[in-house]
Scaffold this active site. Sequence first.
Site, PDB file in Angstrom:
ATOM      1  N   LYS A   1       0.888  -1.174   0.000  1.00 26.73           N
ATOM      2  CA  LYS A   1       0.000   0.000   0.000  1.00 26.73           C
ATOM      3  C   LYS A   1       0.916   1.211   0.000  1.00 26.73           C
ATOM      4  O   LYS A   1       1.706   1.403   0.928  1.00 26.73           O
ATOM      5  CB  LYS A   1      -0.897   0.002   1.243  1.00 26.73           C
ATOM      6  CG  LYS A   1      -1.715   1.290   1.367  1.00 26.73           C
ATOM      7  CD  LYS A   1      -2.462   1.363   2.686  1.00 26.73           C
ATOM      8  CE  LYS A   1      -2.786   2.810   3.029  1.00 26.73           C
ATOM      9  NZ  LYS A   1      -3.395   2.960   4.351  1.00 26.73           N
TER      10      LYS A   1
ATOM     11  N   GLY B   1      -6.979   9.151  10.880  1.00 22.58           N
ATOM     12  CA  GLY B   1      -7.146   9.311  12.327  1.00 22.58           C
ATOM     13  C   GLY B   1      -8.258  10.236  12.761  1.00 22.58           C
ATOM     14  O   GLY B   1      -8.519  10.371  13.950  1.00 22.58           O
TER      15      GLY B   1
ATOM     16  N   ALA C   1      -9.014   5.270   5.401  1.00 26.07           N
ATOM     17  CA  ALA C   1      -8.812   6.439   6.265  1.00 26.07           C
ATOM     18  C   ALA C   1     -10.077   7.222   6.557  1.00 26.07           C
ATOM     19  O   ALA C   1     -10.846   7.569   5.664  1.00 26.07           O
ATOM     20  CB  ALA C   1      -7.766   7.395   5.693  1.00 26.07           C
ATOM     21  N   GLY C   2     -10.256   7.462   7.826  1.00 31.08           N
ATOM     22  CA  GLY C   2     -11.339   8.338   8.225  1.00 31.08           C
ATOM     23  C   GLY C   2     -12.635   7.644   8.573  1.00 31.08           C
ATOM     24  O   GLY C   2     -13.554   8.269   9.109  1.00 31.08           O
TER      25      GLY C   2
ATOM     26  N   ASN D   1      -8.576   1.216  10.507  1.00 32.31           N
ATOM     27  CA  ASN D   1      -7.544   0.990  11.525  1.00 32.31           C
ATOM     28  C   ASN D   1      -7.959   1.648  12.838  1.00 32.31           C
ATOM     29  O   ASN D   1      -8.345   0.980  13.785  1.00 32.31           O
ATOM     30  CB  ASN D   1      -6.192   1.509  11.039  1.00 32.31           C
ATOM     31  CG  ASN D   1      -5.024   1.155  11.977  1.00 32.31           C
ATOM     32  OD1 ASN D   1      -3.876   1.392  11.677  1.00 32.31           O
ATOM     33  ND2 ASN D   1      -5.307   0.580  13.135  1.00 32.31           N
ATOM     34  N   THR D   2      -7.918   3.000  12.873  1.00 32.15           N
ATOM     35  CA  THR D   2      -8.127   3.725  14.136  1.00 32.15           C
ATOM     36  C   THR D   2      -9.414   3.321  14.842  1.00 32.15           C
ATOM     37  O   THR D   2      -9.424   3.060  16.054  1.00 32.15           O
ATOM     38  CB  THR D   2      -8.162   5.245  13.885  1.00 32.15           C
ATOM     39  OG1 THR D   2      -6.960   5.639  13.234  1.00 32.15           O
ATOM     40  CG2 THR D   2      -8.305   6.021  15.180  1.00 32.15           C
TER      41      THR D   2
END
Lengths: 366, 255
Positions: free
Chosen positions: B97, B158, B184-185, B206-207
């Site tokens: 990635k 994040g 993301a996000g 992820n986060t």
Amino acid sequence: MSFYKEYQKFSAKELNQFINNVTSQMVQRALEKDRLSQEEFLALLSPAAGNYLEQMAQKAHQMTVQQFGKVILLYTPMYLADYCVNQCVYCSFNVHNPIPRSKLSPVEVEAGAKEIAKTELKHILILTGESRKHTPVSYIKECAQILRKYFSSVSIEIYPLLEEEYRELVAAGVDGLTIYQEVYQEEVYHQVHVKGPKKNYLFRLDAPERGCRAGMRTVNIGALLGLADWRTEAIFSGLHARYLQDKYLESEIGISVPRIRPHLGEFQPANLVEDKSFVQILLALRIFLPRAGIALSTRENALFRDHLVYLGVTKMSAGSTTVVGGHSKEEGSGQFAICDERTVEQVKDMIYRQGYQPIFKDWEAI
Amino acid sequence: MVDKLVIGGRELENRLFVGTGKFANHHLITESINRSGAQVVTMALRRVDLKVRQENVLNFIPKDCVLLPNTSGARTAEEAVKIARIARDSGCGNWVKIEVISDHKYLLPDNYETIRATEILVSEGFVVLPYMSPDLMVAKRLAEVGAAAIMPLGSPIGTNRGLKTKELIRILIEEIKLPIIVDAGIGKPSEAAEAMEMGAAAVLVNTAIATADDPAMMGEAFSLAVRAGRMAYLAGPGATKIYAEASSPLTGFLS
């Protein structure tokens, strides 16, 4: 353009006037925002905000977890030499202090590296006093190249360099720069730096920028808390970090909050920072700088550090010594007295007990 | 017929990709992956330490997962290429990635450096999944140079703000014939479902999982949401197109 232009916009008198007039409503409004203005940051460092520490802590904790996760990166300092030509009243390495001076040979640097590498630490911070005769840039470069064999990340905390010198060290494998202004208030700066090249306030103030332009991946700044009024020092530290973040998007800007510790000499700091105030500084910086790494050294005692894991810190030193070659030998005079003397293994276990993951490696040298 | 996502010759049944950063404990990574059933797992090479057995994050990723090392820390195409090569040489497989970020204020990717890195790594045989700011022209160029999928951000890394770039992602899904994987996000399972309902091929989270109070349960929640969103997309008007249809279904009676 230099941060000095920003610094000059604020007089200590105006800052004190502002923060002493901050109301509870101003603090509460600041705590509701995701991105703080300068005034809102100042509000969090006010006496009024001292009544909101728990709310600030909740916000700082949540922001840190979201941005960084429940992780703490571990690193250790390695003092290469304590030769110094400066007369700084607060430091054991003051040229007038009658301590035996030493400098690690390349063989000793490698021996020290092997000892530290046994702890599985991968991030190292190398330090020296200021002596271009004993520890010139060429020496720092040679040591960095040795250490690159053992560590994923090599940072420096040495005397301020020219931009081309920082560039030379970046090419040699140094990826981080730590340089504390020590004290931002110019009059106090001149009082505590009696003689020597460190007396040059502007050269030191502009060093982080030279590091950014030279390609340092991380640049860490801060003030030595206790030398001057803590609120103004914390304000300038935060504003300096924000200025660097806004101007040098490519660099990871970090901040530290070192409190003055016992050292050789007769200087007694006039502005000792009590624990509650220290925590307020830490929380305000975290809320003002959501993306900044915040490093905590072993200047603070073990129990205090354990609590600070939850309050915005992202990096902690462990297994530290401020003695030249202290990782391989026991005798010697350190720059200041360490407070948390736990080994790397003990600090790692503490982090696990706090429900966090200790991280040993967060960079791949490429 | 099982609905599968095919990338780089691999058939994937689970369209939730998960990251491994920010977890409070490496063991939670294993639990979250197992509970969610995620098959593709990203990790930052900067965090991988193959010399250390105990703390090596790779040890906590189930062996049958596809590793997707990311080039986190790269500020230029050259740095991303170096990191990818190190990852492959270290035994992390040939998927990568690309994450090229020279902006530490917002953590937004550099689309131009991402294109350059993609082109180089595709030519070296990597299966390249570039992370990018949703921009149609950039996505087209990434497809031209051989990207295996496109990974547009929903919101900055994040921030957990959801699909702030929804309209731009919708355009990519319409126009680009590669899998569009929203990365993301994404802060909530409902946002993951929303992305899948729009026609995203997968999402990467992820986060929101790592920092949840119960990461394993949150991982499962995301997996269910991704399945629900995918089913909703397949069951919607567009789904009828996979079957043969009369050329004038509504007005055919006139001829």
